[in-house]
Design a protein around this motif. Structure first.
Motif, short mmCIF file in Angstrom:
data_model
loop_
_atom_site.label_atom_id
_atom_site.label_comp_id
_atom_site.label_asym_id
_atom_site.label_seq_id
_atom_site.Cartn_x
_atom_site.Cartn_y
_atom_site.Cartn_z
N SER A 50 55.65 56.59 56.84
CA SER A 50 54.10 56.73 56.01
C SER A 50 53.80 57.99 55.83
O SER A 50 54.77 59.26 56.47
CB SER A 50 53.34 56.61 57.87
N ASP A 51 53.17 58.50 55.12
CA ASP A 51 53.13 59.52 54.71
C ASP A 51 51.32 59.64 54.70
O ASP A 51 50.47 59.68 53.45
CB ASP A 51 53.40 58.98 52.90
N PRO A 52 50.74 59.75 56.10
CA PRO A 52 49.02 60.05 56.07
C PRO A 52 48.70 61.12 54.64
O PRO A 52 47.66 60.74 53.75
CB PRO A 52 49.10 61.10 56.77
N PRO A 53 49.96 62.35 53.81
CA PRO A 53 48.75 63.22 52.93
C PRO A 53 48.29 62.26 51.52
O PRO A 53 47.47 62.25 50.94
CB PRO A 53 49.72 64.09 52.51
N ALA A 68 49.94 50.00 52.48
CA ALA A 68 50.80 48.96 51.47
C ALA A 68 51.07 48.96 50.12
O ALA A 68 51.34 49.15 49.33
CB ALA A 68 50.81 47.92 52.42
N ALA A 69 49.17 49.01 49.41
CA ALA A 69 49.09 49.24 48.69
C ALA A 69 49.12 50.21 47.54
O ALA A 69 49.96 49.83 46.35
CB ALA A 69 47.64 48.40 48.68
N VAL A 70 49.04 51.79 48.13
CA VAL A 70 49.36 53.00 47.97
C VAL A 70 50.86 52.64 47.60
O VAL A 70 51.43 53.19 46.41
CB VAL A 70 48.54 54.00 48.82
N GLU A 71 51.67 52.14 48.55
CA GLU A 71 53.20 52.98 48.10
C GLU A 71 53.59 51.62 46.90
O GLU A 71 54.10 52.55 46.50
CB GLU A 71 53.52 52.02 49.63
N VAL A 72 53.08 50.65 47.11
CA VAL A 72 53.24 49.47 46.16
C VAL A 72 53.04 50.20 44.35
O VAL A 72 53.79 49.59 43.50
CB VAL A 72 52.58 48.26 46.36
N LEU A 73 51.82 50.76 44.66
CA LEU A 73 51.48 51.81 43.19
C LEU A 73 52.50 52.66 43.11
O LEU A 73 52.70 52.80 42.14
CB LEU A 73 49.91 52.15 43.46
N ALA A 119 44.69 61.63 50.22
CA ALA A 119 43.78 61.22 48.69
C ALA A 119 43.98 60.00 47.76
O ALA A 119 43.15 60.31 47.43
CB ALA A 119 45.31 61.58 47.86
N ALA A 120 44.64 59.31 47.90
CA ALA A 120 44.49 57.86 47.78
C ALA A 120 43.13 57.53 48.10
O ALA A 120 42.07 57.11 47.67
CB ALA A 120 45.50 56.95 47.70
N SER A 121 42.53 57.29 48.60
CA SER A 121 41.07 57.24 50.04
C SER A 121 40.05 58.46 48.99
O SER A 121 39.33 57.63 49.26
CB SER A 121 41.29 57.37 51.47
N ALA A 122 40.50 59.51 49.46
CA ALA A 122 39.10 59.66 48.64
C ALA A 122 38.76 59.24 47.04
O ALA A 122 38.04 59.60 46.28
CB ALA A 122 39.69 61.57 48.66
N ARG A 123 40.02 59.39 46.56
CA ARG A 123 39.65 58.95 44.43
C ARG A 123 39.05 57.41 45.27
O ARG A 123 38.11 57.18 44.44
CB ARG A 123 41.21 58.46 44.37
N VAL A 124 39.39 55.70 45.86
CA VAL A 124 38.50 55.33 46.36
C VAL A 124 37.38 55.78 46.04
O VAL A 124 35.83 55.26 45.65
CB VAL A 124 39.39 54.65 47.35
N MET A 125 37.01 56.54 48.04
CA MET A 125 35.37 56.71 48.15
C MET A 125 34.97 57.55 47.19
O MET A 125 33.33 56.97 46.41
CB MET A 125 36.27 57.79 49.39
N VAL A 168 25.88 43.13 46.25
CA VAL A 168 27.12 44.01 46.99
C VAL A 168 28.24 43.83 46.13
O VAL A 168 28.63 43.19 45.64
CB VAL A 168 27.57 42.54 48.23
N LEU A 169 28.71 44.89 46.79
CA LEU A 169 30.03 45.66 46.55
C LEU A 169 31.69 44.72 47.06
O LEU A 169 31.08 45.78 48.88
CB LEU A 169 29.93 46.14 45.77
N HIS A 170 32.01 44.07 47.00
CA HIS A 170 32.85 44.17 48.44
C HIS A 170 34.29 44.68 47.64
O HIS A 170 35.21 44.26 46.66
CB HIS A 170 33.39 42.91 47.89
N VAL A 171 34.96 45.42 48.37
CA VAL A 171 36.22 46.49 48.22
C VAL A 171 37.16 45.49 49.43
O VAL A 171 37.11 45.77 50.72
CB VAL A 171 36.31 47.85 48.15
N ASP A 172 38.34 45.38 48.77
CA ASP A 172 39.39 44.30 50.06
C ASP A 172 40.23 45.80 50.13
O ASP A 172 41.27 46.64 49.15
CB ASP A 172 39.81 43.55 49.19
N LEU A 173 40.28 46.39 51.10
CA LEU A 173 41.02 47.85 51.53
C LEU A 173 41.51 47.16 52.84
O LEU A 173 42.05 48.08 53.60
CB LEU A 173 40.06 48.53 51.86
N ASP A 174 42.23 45.74 53.53
CA ASP A 174 43.13 45.09 54.25
C ASP A 174 43.80 45.59 54.38
O ASP A 174 44.98 46.26 55.58
CB ASP A 174 43.12 43.76 54.54
#
Length: 208
Positions: A78-81, A15-20, A85-91, A5-11
């Motif tokens: 908010s910066d949806p683009p 906010a994590a994208v902004e901190v990055l 982009a970050a979501s695409a990299r994660v997936m 099982v791979l558990h990925v916390d994206l909760d």
């Protein structure tokens, strides 16, 4: 062969994208939403870091309320683009560690109104437009719709969702998808209630 099982916390993904992007914010309460100005009306929290949540800040909360609960928080627009982009990299990363390609199980669209709506016909018009646009996007990707769901956010910020399974089975017919969304909308009691957001979700048949 054993299971793993791979558990990925994206909760707190946004906010994590902004901190990055802004490492100096690490460990500080961060609230993302609207244009980032808690002094303006009709701005809501998209997400909050765990540090901000510890002060009672929650998604969907007006930014003004969030500012009162956590005055030391950093408010960002908010910066949806950037998130897409970050979501695409994660997936893509998740797909690289899975023997099966990742495919979306559902897709959704929503709209927030500049002013609350009370007219049922006007609300229905927005739901119909969302359903048809969403359906066109899904069909263009070669997917079939199995269920249609509608979300309504009232002025109180209560946000119920209703869903319907398509009786005729999976479909690519836009008229069927639109009619289903309007039928689901009929399940809501809108009498005397102000609506600030509507959304439509389609659940998709797994590709073969």
């Amino acid at each position: 062969m054993g299971w793993w099982v791979l558990h990925v916390d994206l909760d707190q993904f946004i906010a994590a994208v902004e901190v990055l992007r802004r490492p100096e914010l690490r460990g500080r309460p961060v609230v993302v939403g609207g244009d980032g100005d808690p002094g303006r009306a009709r701005q809501v929290v998209a997400t909050a870091s765990y540090e901000a949540r510890a002060s009672g800040v929650r998604s969907g909360m007006p930014l003004r309320v969030a500012a009162r609960r956590c005055p030391e928080a950093v408010f960002l627009p908010s910066d949806p683009p950037a998130y897409q982009a970050a979501s695409a990299r994660v997936m893509a990363t998740l797909a690289s560690v899975d023997t099966e390609p990742w495919v979306a199980r559902s897709r959704s669209r929503e709209t927030t109104f500049a002013e609350d709506l009370t007219d049922r016909d006007e609300i229905a018009g927005h739901v119909a437009a969302l359903a048809r646009a969403l359906g066109a996007s899904v069909v263009a990707d070669g997917r079939q719709v199995t269920h249609v769901a509608v979300k309504v956010r009232f002025a109180s910020f209560a946000t119920p969702t209703r869903v319907m399974k398509l009786r005729g089975g999976p479909t690519t017919d836009l008229d069927t998808i639109e009619r289903a969304a309007l039928a689901v909308l009929e399940k809501f009691d809108l009498t005397g209630r102000r609506v600030r957001l509507v959304g439509v979700r389609t659940d998709l048949l797994a590709p073969r």
